[in-house]
Design an enzyme around this catalytic site. Structure first.
Site, short mmCIF file in Angstrom:
data_model
loop_
_atom_site.label_atom_id
_atom_site.label_comp_id
_atom_site.label_asym_id
_atom_site.label_seq_id
_atom_site.Cartn_x
_atom_site.Cartn_y
_atom_site.Cartn_z
N ARG A 1 -21.33 2.49 -127.45
CA ARG A 1 -22.13 2.04 -126.29
C ARG A 1 -21.97 2.99 -125.10
NH1 ARG A 1 -25.07 -2.77 -126.62
NH2 ARG A 1 -25.08 -2.95 -124.36
N PHE B 1 -39.29 -10.29 -122.42
CA PHE B 1 -39.64 -9.04 -123.10
C PHE B 1 -39.59 -9.15 -124.63
CE2 PHE B 1 -35.12 -8.68 -121.81
CZ PHE B 1 -34.50 -8.50 -123.04
N HIS C 1 -30.14 1.68 -130.38
CA HIS C 1 -29.53 0.35 -130.28
C HIS C 1 -28.07 0.47 -130.70
CE1 HIS C 1 -28.58 -3.87 -131.10
NE2 HIS C 1 -28.00 -3.40 -132.19
N THR D 1 -28.66 0.12 -120.67
CA THR D 1 -29.97 -0.29 -121.20
C THR D 1 -31.11 0.37 -120.42
OG1 THR D 1 -28.95 -2.44 -121.64
CG2 THR D 1 -31.36 -2.32 -121.81
N ASN E 1 -35.83 2.97 -125.41
CA ASN E 1 -34.59 3.63 -124.97
C ASN E 1 -33.81 4.24 -126.13
OD1 ASN E 1 -33.71 1.24 -126.05
ND2 ASN E 1 -32.81 0.43 -124.18
N ARG F 1 -29.31 7.74 -123.63
CA ARG F 1 -30.44 7.14 -122.90
C ARG F 1 -30.76 7.92 -121.63
NH1 ARG F 1 -28.63 0.86 -124.08
NH2 ARG F 1 -29.93 0.53 -125.92
N TYR G 1 -33.57 -9.52 -133.42
CA TYR G 1 -33.39 -9.73 -131.97
C TYR G 1 -33.49 -11.22 -131.60
CZ TYR G 1 -33.16 -4.84 -130.34
OH TYR G 1 -32.77 -3.55 -130.06
N LYS H 1 -34.26 4.00 -132.69
CA LYS H 1 -35.45 3.15 -132.58
C LYS H 1 -36.73 3.97 -132.86
CE LYS H 1 -33.34 -0.06 -129.24
NZ LYS H 1 -33.49 -0.75 -127.93
N GLU I 1 -25.35 -7.96 -137.43
CA GLU I 1 -26.34 -6.88 -137.49
C GLU I 1 -26.14 -5.98 -138.72
OE1 GLU I 1 -26.19 -5.02 -133.64
OE2 GLU I 1 -27.05 -6.79 -132.66
P1 ATP Z 1 -29.73 -2.81 -127.64
O1 ATP Z 1 -29.45 -4.25 -127.97
O2 ATP Z 1 -31.09 -2.33 -128.07
O3 ATP Z 1 -28.63 -1.89 -128.06
P2 ATP Z 1 -28.81 -3.29 -124.99
O4 ATP Z 1 -27.73 -4.09 -125.64
O5 ATP Z 1 -28.43 -2.19 -124.07
O6 ATP Z 1 -29.76 -2.65 -126.06
P3 ATP Z 1 -30.21 -5.76 -124.53
O7 ATP Z 1 -30.03 -6.53 -123.27
O8 ATP Z 1 -29.53 -6.25 -125.77
O9 ATP Z 1 -29.81 -4.24 -124.23
O10 ATP Z 1 -31.76 -5.64 -124.77
C1 ATP Z 1 -32.26 -5.28 -126.05
C2 ATP Z 1 -33.41 -4.31 -125.89
O11 ATP Z 1 -34.48 -4.99 -125.27
C3 ATP Z 1 -33.12 -3.12 -124.97
O12 ATP Z 1 -32.46 -2.07 -125.61
C4 ATP Z 1 -34.52 -2.73 -124.57
O13 ATP Z 1 -35.16 -2.01 -125.64
C5 ATP Z 1 -35.18 -4.09 -124.41
N1 ATP Z 1 -35.08 -4.60 -123.05
C6 ATP Z 1 -33.97 -5.05 -122.42
N2 ATP Z 1 -34.24 -5.45 -121.17
C7 ATP Z 1 -35.57 -5.23 -121.00
C8 ATP Z 1 -36.48 -5.43 -119.92
N3 ATP Z 1 -36.07 -5.94 -118.76
N4 ATP Z 1 -37.76 -5.08 -120.12
C9 ATP Z 1 -38.19 -4.58 -121.30
N5 ATP Z 1 -37.38 -4.37 -122.36
C10 ATP Z 1 -36.09 -4.69 -122.21
MG MG Z 2 -28.12 -5.57 -127.09
#
Ligand code: ATP
Ligand code: MG
Length: 138
Positions: free
Chosen positions: A85, A57, A115, A91, A112, A102, A49, A9, A126
């Site tokens: 993962r 968010f 992705h 996350t 973080n 992370r 997304y 990212k 994706e």
């Molecule tokens: P990613 O999809 O980026 O691999 P993830 O699958 O672990 O991460 P998701 O739930 O898909 O998490 O959320 C996508 C992204 O949105 C997170 O990686 C983070 O950057 C952001 N995000 C998730 N939850 C929050 C939150 N509560 N507040 C702010 N940003 C968030």
């Molecule tokens: Mg995700």
């Protein structure tokens, strides 16, 4: 063999963590089958997304993801989705296992560093979002 999408990212690229992430992928037997640097527009980030568009968010996340360049990669290996993962960690970096990307580098629940796709269906969407079939080797 399974494929998954990885993104370093904008925070990870800006902080000089591309090499660190790639080193961990290669050390853990995740083969890089495609790789490029991109700078997403806001609407490209919103499309990527889209599953999160109702989340509170979403605005901040898509602003962040379009704030600078990212490195997008297709990773290939046995059980690649779950194994990558595991390398990423939770996350929320505060809940991520020690030694994960992370836990070691994230500074914020949003910023973080990486992705990773979470299921075969999302991985297919994706990978297709960023790469055509000629750009994925192997
Ligand atoms: P990613 O999809 O980026 O691999 P993830 O699958 O672990 O991460 P998701 O739930 O898909 O998490 O959320 C996508 C992204 O949105 C997170 O990686 C983070 O950057 C952001 N995000 C998730 N939850 C929050 C939150 N509560 N507040 C702010 N940003 C968030
Ligand atoms: Mg995700």
């Amino acid at each position: 063999m399974e494929r998954t999408l990885s993104i370093v990212k904008p925070d990870g690229v800006a902080r000089g963590l591309i090499g660190e992430v790639v080193k961990r992928l290669e050390a853990n037997d995740l083969k890089i089958a495609a790789m490029k640097m991109i700078h997403m527009t806001r609407s490209q980030a919103e499309g990527f997304y889209a599953v999160h568009k109702e989340r509170p968010f979403f605005g901040s996340l898509t602003e962040f993801m379009s704030s600078g360049p990212c490195v997008v990669m297709v990773l290939e290996g046995e059980n690649a989705i779950a194994r990558y993962r595991e390398l990423m960690g939770a996350t929320n970096y505060k809940e991520a296992d020690p030694g994960t990307i992370r836990a070691d580098f994230a500074t914020d629940i949003e910023k973080n560093v990486v992705h990773g796709s979470d299921a075969p269906e999302t991985a297919a969407f994706e990978m297709g979002y960023f790469f055509n079939s000629f750009e994925i080797v192997g």
